[in-house]
Design a protein around this motif. Sequence first.
Motif, short mmCIF file in Angstrom:
data_model
loop_
_atom_site.label_atom_id
_atom_site.label_comp_id
_atom_site.label_asym_id
_atom_site.label_seq_id
_atom_site.Cartn_x
_atom_site.Cartn_y
_atom_site.Cartn_z
N SER A 174 2.00 -1.65 -12.12
CA SER A 174 2.95 -2.80 -12.57
C SER A 174 3.76 -3.21 -11.40
O SER A 174 4.37 -4.46 -11.71
CB SER A 174 3.52 -2.11 -13.73
OG SER A 174 4.51 -1.14 -13.38
N ASP A 175 3.99 -2.51 -10.43
CA ASP A 175 5.03 -3.15 -9.55
C ASP A 175 4.24 -3.83 -8.25
O ASP A 175 4.75 -4.10 -7.34
CB ASP A 175 5.81 -1.84 -8.74
CG ASP A 175 4.84 -0.91 -8.25
OD1 ASP A 175 3.69 -0.84 -8.37
OD2 ASP A 175 5.49 0.20 -7.77
N GLY A 176 2.89 -4.15 -8.43
CA GLY A 176 2.10 -4.81 -7.45
C GLY A 176 1.43 -4.19 -6.50
O GLY A 176 0.62 -4.76 -5.49
N PHE A 177 1.45 -2.69 -6.54
CA PHE A 177 0.69 -1.95 -5.50
C PHE A 177 -0.77 -1.74 -6.07
O PHE A 177 -0.84 -1.62 -7.14
CB PHE A 177 1.38 -0.66 -5.20
CG PHE A 177 2.79 -0.79 -4.34
CD1 PHE A 177 2.77 -0.46 -3.21
CD2 PHE A 177 3.98 -1.10 -4.83
CE1 PHE A 177 3.72 -0.59 -2.24
CE2 PHE A 177 5.02 -1.14 -4.14
CZ PHE A 177 4.87 -0.86 -2.67
N ARG A 178 -1.60 -1.41 -5.24
CA ARG A 178 -2.90 -1.27 -5.47
C ARG A 178 -3.51 0.04 -4.87
O ARG A 178 -2.89 0.44 -3.68
CB ARG A 178 -4.02 -2.32 -5.12
CG ARG A 178 -4.20 -2.54 -3.76
CD ARG A 178 -5.05 -3.71 -3.42
NE ARG A 178 -5.13 -4.22 -2.31
CZ ARG A 178 -4.48 -4.72 -1.50
NH1 ARG A 178 -3.27 -5.24 -2.03
NH2 ARG A 178 -4.74 -4.90 -0.22
N ALA A 232 -2.17 7.26 -2.86
CA ALA A 232 -1.51 6.26 -2.07
C ALA A 232 -1.80 4.73 -2.52
O ALA A 232 -2.82 4.65 -3.19
CB ALA A 232 -2.22 6.32 -0.70
N TYR A 233 -0.99 3.89 -2.30
CA TYR A 233 -0.73 2.86 -2.84
C TYR A 233 -0.53 1.76 -1.92
O TYR A 233 0.42 2.22 -0.80
CB TYR A 233 -0.03 2.64 -4.01
CG TYR A 233 -0.27 3.42 -5.16
CD1 TYR A 233 -1.03 3.16 -6.12
CD2 TYR A 233 0.29 4.76 -5.20
CE1 TYR A 233 -1.50 4.05 -7.18
CE2 TYR A 233 0.05 5.56 -5.92
CZ TYR A 233 -0.87 5.47 -6.96
OH TYR A 233 -1.09 6.28 -8.21
N MET A 234 -0.75 0.26 -1.62
CA MET A 234 -0.43 -0.37 -0.52
C MET A 234 -0.20 -1.86 -1.60
O MET A 234 -0.51 -2.02 -2.34
CB MET A 234 -1.63 -0.68 0.22
CG MET A 234 -1.40 -1.72 1.35
SD MET A 234 -2.79 -2.07 2.40
CE MET A 234 -3.53 -3.36 1.41
N SER A 235 0.86 -2.38 -0.72
CA SER A 235 1.24 -3.82 -1.20
C SER A 235 1.50 -4.69 0.03
O SER A 235 1.85 -4.35 1.02
CB SER A 235 2.32 -3.79 -1.95
OG SER A 235 2.88 -4.98 -2.45
#
Length: 108
Positions: A40-44, A73-76
């Motif tokens: 929901s915060d835009g991280f994938r 791990a997530y990235m934006s």
Amino acid sequence: MKKIVLALVVTVVACVVVFASQDVKCRQTTAFSSFEQTTSDGFRKIDMQSLPHAVLRTMGTSASYEGCTFEGAYMSGKSGCETYKIKVENPDRTERFVLMNGRGEVIG
């Protein structure tokens, strides 16, 4: 002759049904995967192996993460100015998120 034509028709129909159902499954899996991968915060979500070397080095050498395990791990962001969000499980089983830039610097 009728048996051969009938067998051929049944084979063709069976192939069409099998290939059509596989195509639908592929489309459903793709749609579900892309929905599940973005938070929901835009991280994938990304694989831990996809993290930059500098981020991995920080995670492995910093005393702040001694005894911790890394759960995800997530990235934006755009290429060249990515932000990485790492899910960390502390030795006491509490979880937290750490934000880092591509140079392995903690930013939040």
